[in-house]
Design a protein around this motif. Structure first.
Motif, PDB file in Angstrom:
ATOM      1  N   ALA A  98       0.831  -1.209   0.000  1.00 45.72           N
ATOM      2  CA  ALA A  98       0.000   0.000   0.000  1.00 45.72           C
ATOM      3  C   ALA A  98       0.862   1.254   0.000  1.00 45.72           C
ATOM      4  O   ALA A  98       0.539   2.235  -0.676  1.00 45.72           O
ATOM      5  CB  ALA A  98      -0.923  -0.012   1.211  1.00 45.72           C
ATOM      6  N   ALA A  99       1.957   1.236   0.751  1.00 47.22           N
ATOM      7  CA  ALA A  99       2.848   2.401   0.766  1.00 47.22           C
ATOM      8  C   ALA A  99       3.467   2.616  -0.609  1.00 47.22           C
ATOM      9  O   ALA A  99       3.578   3.754  -1.077  1.00 47.22           O
ATOM     10  CB  ALA A  99       3.933   2.214   1.821  1.00 47.22           C
ATOM     11  N   GLY A 100       3.844   1.521  -1.273  1.00 45.58           N
ATOM     12  CA  GLY A 100       4.390   1.651  -2.622  1.00 45.58           C
ATOM     13  C   GLY A 100       3.351   2.149  -3.611  1.00 45.58           C
ATOM     14  O   GLY A 100       3.657   2.954  -4.490  1.00 45.58           O
ATOM     15  N   ASP A 119       2.078   7.586   5.484  1.00 49.23           N
ATOM     16  CA  ASP A 119       2.019   6.410   6.355  1.00 49.23           C
ATOM     17  C   ASP A 119       0.796   5.554   6.051  1.00 49.23           C
ATOM     18  O   ASP A 119      -0.304   6.067   5.897  1.00 49.23           O
ATOM     19  CB  ASP A 119       1.964   6.816   7.828  1.00 49.23           C
ATOM     20  CG  ASP A 119       3.260   7.438   8.303  1.00 49.23           C
ATOM     21  OD1 ASP A 119       4.309   7.108   7.735  1.00 49.23           O
ATOM     22  OD2 ASP A 119       3.215   8.251   9.242  1.00 49.23           O
ATOM     23  N   VAL A 120       1.005   4.262   6.010  1.00 52.66           N
ATOM     24  CA  VAL A 120      -0.083   3.305   5.790  1.00 52.66           C
ATOM     25  C   VAL A 120      -0.106   2.346   6.968  1.00 52.66           C
ATOM     26  O   VAL A 120       0.928   1.796   7.341  1.00 52.66           O
ATOM     27  CB  VAL A 120       0.114   2.511   4.485  1.00 52.66           C
ATOM     28  CG1 VAL A 120      -0.998   1.498   4.302  1.00 52.66           C
ATOM     29  CG2 VAL A 120       0.196   3.436   3.297  1.00 52.66           C
ATOM     30  N   THR A 121      -1.281   2.165   7.569  1.00 53.47           N
ATOM     31  CA  THR A 121      -1.461   1.200   8.658  1.00 53.47           C
ATOM     32  C   THR A 121      -2.483   0.167   8.213  1.00 53.47           C
ATOM     33  O   THR A 121      -3.581   0.520   7.781  1.00 53.47           O
ATOM     34  CB  THR A 121      -1.948   1.893   9.942  1.00 53.47           C
ATOM     35  OG1 THR A 121      -1.010   2.922  10.283  1.00 53.47           O
ATOM     36  CG2 THR A 121      -2.035   0.901  11.085  1.00 53.47           C
ATOM     37  N   VAL A 122      -2.104  -1.107   8.342  1.00 54.46           N
ATOM     38  CA  VAL A 122      -2.959  -2.209   7.909  1.00 54.46           C
ATOM     39  C   VAL A 122      -3.193  -3.139   9.093  1.00 54.46           C
ATOM     40  O   VAL A 122      -2.255  -3.487   9.808  1.00 54.46           O
ATOM     41  CB  VAL A 122      -2.310  -2.998   6.746  1.00 54.46           C
ATOM     42  CG1 VAL A 122      -3.119  -4.235   6.398  1.00 54.46           C
ATOM     43  CG2 VAL A 122      -2.156  -2.111   5.530  1.00 54.46           C
ATOM     44  N   VAL A 123      -4.467  -3.501   9.298  1.00 58.07           N
ATOM     45  CA  VAL A 123      -4.829  -4.495  10.313  1.00 58.07           C
ATOM     46  C   VAL A 123      -5.341  -5.725   9.572  1.00 58.07           C
ATOM     47  O   VAL A 123      -6.323  -5.641   8.839  1.00 58.07           O
ATOM     48  CB  VAL A 123      -5.909  -3.963  11.284  1.00 58.07           C
ATOM     49  CG1 VAL A 123      -6.308  -5.042  12.275  1.00 58.07           C
ATOM     50  CG2 VAL A 123      -5.419  -2.723  12.001  1.00 58.07           C
TER      51      VAL A 123
END
Length: 120
Positions: free
Chosen positions: A53-55, A87-91
């Motif tokens: 996702a960050a890429g 910033d990407v946060t993944v749960v």
């Protein structure tokens, strides 16, 4: 009745109890192993999803769609995906099948983004 006759079969009962304890311990270790493997799968999917996702956010693509697609390929549910600036946060979440003991959900969280600069 002599003491020898009173103790007849005691070794069989002790062996059965020892075998039952051994089987219970083995079952416990297997169940713990299943949960640990599920946790590693969820963490790997969260880590890779956050990196993907960050890429994708750098190129302007839909970052969370990339994370969800990767999670789907890994057979893991991506519960949330949050993009804030870079910033990407993944749960990520996966269900561990424990047979008659239930099916708990195991979650993992990962964050990807630029490294913070450190003052020298």
């Amino acid at each position: 009745m002599t003491s020898r006759q009173a103790e007849r079969g005691a070794a069989t009962v002790a062996a059965c109890l020892a075998l039952t304890a051994l089987l219970a311990a083995t079952l416990l270790f297997v169940q713990v192993g299943v949960v640990i493997v599920a946790r590693h799968r969820a963490q790997a999917a969260a880590d890779l999803g956050a990196l993907a996702a960050a890429g994708a956010s750098r190129t302007g693509d839909d970052a969370c769609a990339r994370a969800r697609d990767l999670g789907q390929r890994m057979r893991v549910r991506v519960r949330t995906c949050t993009v804030v600036d870079w910033d990407v946060t993944v749960v990520a979440e996966v269900t561990a099948s424990l047979g008659p003991l239930g099916s708990p959900d195991v979650r993992a969280i990962a964050r990807a983004g630029p490294a913070e600069e450190q003052d020298e």
